[in-house]
Design an enzyme around this catalytic site. Structure first.
Site, PDB file in Angstrom:
ATOM      1  N   ARG A 116      20.702 -41.444  51.622  1.00  0.00           N
ATOM      2  CA  ARG A 116      21.013 -40.713  50.388  1.00  0.00           C
ATOM      3  C   ARG A 116      20.159 -39.455  50.296  1.00  0.00           C
ATOM      4  O   ARG A 116      19.112 -39.367  50.923  1.00  0.00           O
ATOM      5  CB  ARG A 116      20.693 -41.594  49.179  1.00  0.00           C
ATOM      6  CG  ARG A 116      21.868 -42.336  48.635  1.00  0.00           C
ATOM      7  CD  ARG A 116      21.484 -43.025  47.340  1.00  0.00           C
ATOM      8  NE  ARG A 116      21.646 -42.170  46.187  1.00  0.00           N
ATOM      9  CZ  ARG A 116      20.731 -42.011  45.226  1.00  0.00           C
ATOM     10  NH1 ARG A 116      19.567 -42.594  45.294  1.00  0.00           N
ATOM     11  NH2 ARG A 116      20.990 -41.237  44.194  1.00  0.00           N
ATOM     12  N   LYS A 181      11.445 -51.650  50.600  1.00  0.00           N
ATOM     13  CA  LYS A 181      12.907 -51.512  50.661  1.00  0.00           C
ATOM     14  C   LYS A 181      13.465 -52.172  51.922  1.00  0.00           C
ATOM     15  O   LYS A 181      13.064 -51.855  53.036  1.00  0.00           O
ATOM     16  CB  LYS A 181      13.245 -50.016  50.651  1.00  0.00           C
ATOM     17  CG  LYS A 181      14.706 -49.706  50.803  1.00  0.00           C
ATOM     18  CD  LYS A 181      15.002 -48.273  50.390  1.00  0.00           C
ATOM     19  CE  LYS A 181      16.367 -47.824  50.860  1.00  0.00           C
ATOM     20  NZ  LYS A 181      16.770 -46.519  50.348  1.00  0.00           N
ATOM     21  N   ARG A 316      11.524 -42.940  40.051  1.00  0.00           N
ATOM     22  CA  ARG A 316      10.172 -43.385  40.440  1.00  0.00           C
ATOM     23  C   ARG A 316       9.593 -44.195  39.307  1.00  0.00           C
ATOM     24  O   ARG A 316       9.811 -43.889  38.139  1.00  0.00           O
ATOM     25  CB  ARG A 316       9.232 -42.186  40.644  1.00  0.00           C
ATOM     26  CG  ARG A 316       9.651 -41.240  41.714  1.00  0.00           C
ATOM     27  CD  ARG A 316       9.042 -41.636  43.068  1.00  0.00           C
ATOM     28  NE  ARG A 316       9.469 -40.708  44.094  1.00  0.00           N
ATOM     29  CZ  ARG A 316      10.681 -40.676  44.638  1.00  0.00           C
ATOM     30  NH1 ARG A 316      11.581 -41.550  44.270  1.00  0.00           N
ATOM     31  NH2 ARG A 316      11.003 -39.797  45.557  1.00  0.00           N
TER      32      ARG A 316
HETATM   33  C1  BTN Z   1      19.759 -44.840  51.649  1.00  0.00           C
HETATM   34  O1  BTN Z   1      19.334 -43.672  51.728  1.00  0.00           O
HETATM   35  O2  BTN Z   1      19.125 -45.711  51.093  1.00  0.00           O
HETATM   36  C2  BTN Z   1      21.111 -45.175  52.262  1.00  0.00           C
HETATM   37  C3  BTN Z   1      20.987 -45.526  53.721  1.00  0.00           C
HETATM   38  C4  BTN Z   1      22.307 -45.894  54.369  1.00  0.00           C
HETATM   39  C5  BTN Z   1      22.173 -46.046  55.863  1.00  0.00           C
HETATM   40  C6  BTN Z   1      23.436 -46.563  56.506  1.00  0.00           C
HETATM   41  S1  BTN Z   1      23.182 -47.073  58.170  1.00  0.00           S
HETATM   42  C7  BTN Z   1      24.895 -47.236  58.415  1.00  0.00           C
HETATM   43  C8  BTN Z   1      25.560 -46.088  57.686  1.00  0.00           C
HETATM   44  N1  BTN Z   1      25.661 -44.926  58.547  1.00  0.00           N
HETATM   45  C9  BTN Z   1      24.882 -43.925  58.131  1.00  0.00           C
HETATM   46  O3  BTN Z   1      24.753 -42.836  58.719  1.00  0.00           O
HETATM   47  N2  BTN Z   1      24.248 -44.280  57.014  1.00  0.00           N
HETATM   48  C10 BTN Z   1      24.605 -45.602  56.579  1.00  0.00           C
END
Ligand code: BTN
Length: 321
Positions: A116, A181, A316
């Site tokens: 994100r 996390k 936060r």
């Molecule tokens: C976050 O920022 O918390 C979201 C992370 C999401 C990661 C997953 S891994 C599989 C899918 N492909 C990506 O490029 N991102 C999501």
């Protein structure tokens, strides 16, 4: 060029496998085997090499495997699953291919995993689940504010059924355990505001992080921090897909409202003070009073009640000590 992961899949952690045997198996030269395996460090994999004997993994890897997954997926699973060794990003690939609803793409390794807010998402080879699912929602994009929350519930349900404890959810899309996390969710939408909308739901889950990955990833935790059994990757991926196949049709029909109390029961910051940071850097401090029926965050600030939709905001905790 021969892919390093294709070669690593020939190895195990119990005994040495000779370069010659691998070369024979794959119909390549021994020098090609050796060249490809020198790149295993790029994937965070340490190998034991013994001259004249062969190669051995220092830790076993449970690779994703279509036939094992099928044993754990519900017999009536709606998903059509594709597994790949390496890709830039499973979300990007499904979006670019305009993949059909119910497609699932899972990768052992991503070279440009997306998180994100434009962040990178880094996985660990054999120690993560990295996958994306395409789902078509009939109600249109305006009804999808609570989607990442519903997906968070599906993840928590799957893990709790496997014995992991003390899981929590952080609005809008993080799954946590006490130490940090565990998983992130990236949802990318296309379609109409009111007509059908397709969501690419990307999930990254840490099963086992190496020491280095723990150092680099801020506040990251893995399943060994959550008091459960040693995670089996295929069984866990199937369990998550089974939960998604259960929750997503209901969410499409009934929205987030019936899931709200379940989400709030796992909400780590319910009733706590927090700071909301907008993309322009503007900060708002207030008490989190819960989630609205559509998945928006409700926060009581100095200037009254605020209802916040995920967008690009980040949250936060504010220490009250
Ligand atoms: C976050 O920022 O918390 C979201 C992370 C999401 C990661 C997953 S891994 C599989 C899918 N492909 C990506 O490029 N991102 C999501």
């Amino acid at each position: 060029m021969l892919h390093t992961l294709t070669l690593l899949r020939q190895l195990n952690a119990d005994e040495f496998t000779s370069g010659e045997a691998i070369a024979k198996q794959l119909g390549i030269s021994r020098s090609a085997v050796s060249a490809a395996l020198t790149r295993s460090g790029d994937y965070g994999i340490e190998l034991e090499r013994r001259h004249g004997v062969g190669y051995k993994l220092t830790q076993p890897i449970e690779w994703l495997d279509q036939s094992i997954l099928s044993q754990y997926l519900n017999a009536n699973t709606p998903f059509s699953l594709q597994l790949v060794n390496e890709i830039d990003s499973t979300n990007r690939a499904l979006r670019q291919e305009n993949a059909a609803p119910l497609s699932v793409l899972a990768a052992e390794w991503q070279t440009a995993g997306r998180g994100r807010l434009g962040r990178h998402w880094v996985g660990s080879l054999g120690g993560s689940l990295l996958f994306s699912v395409v789902w078509r929602f009939s109600g249109g994009m305006t009804r999808l504010a609570g989607l990442s929350l519903a997906v968070g519930i599906a993840l928590a349900r799957a893990l709790e059924k496997k014995g992991y404890q003390d899981l929590g959810l952080k609005w809008p899309n993080d799954l946590l355990c006490k130490k940090g996390k565990l998983a992130g969710i990236l949802i990318e939408l296309s379609g109409d505001a009111l007509g059908p909308a397709d969501a690419v739901i990307g999930i990254g889950l840490n099963l086992r992080l190496s020491k280095e990955e723990r150092l680099h990833a801020d506040h990251a935790a893995d399943l060994s921090d959550c008091g459960g059994p040693l995670p089996a990757r295929n069984a866990l991926l199937a369990a998550i897909l089974n939960e998604l196949a259960d929750i997503l049709p209901r969410f499409d029909e009934e929205g987030f409202a019936p899931l709200r109390s379940e989400w709030e029961a796992r909400h780590i910051w319910q009733g706590q003070m927090a700071k909301l940071i907008s993309p322009d850097g503007k900060e708002n401090v207030g008490r989190i009073i819960g989630i609205a029926e559509d998945g928006a965050l409700r926060m009581a600030g100095e200037d009254g009640l605020k209802v916040i939709y995920a967008g690009d905001v980040s949250l936060r905790k504010v220490s009250t000590e």
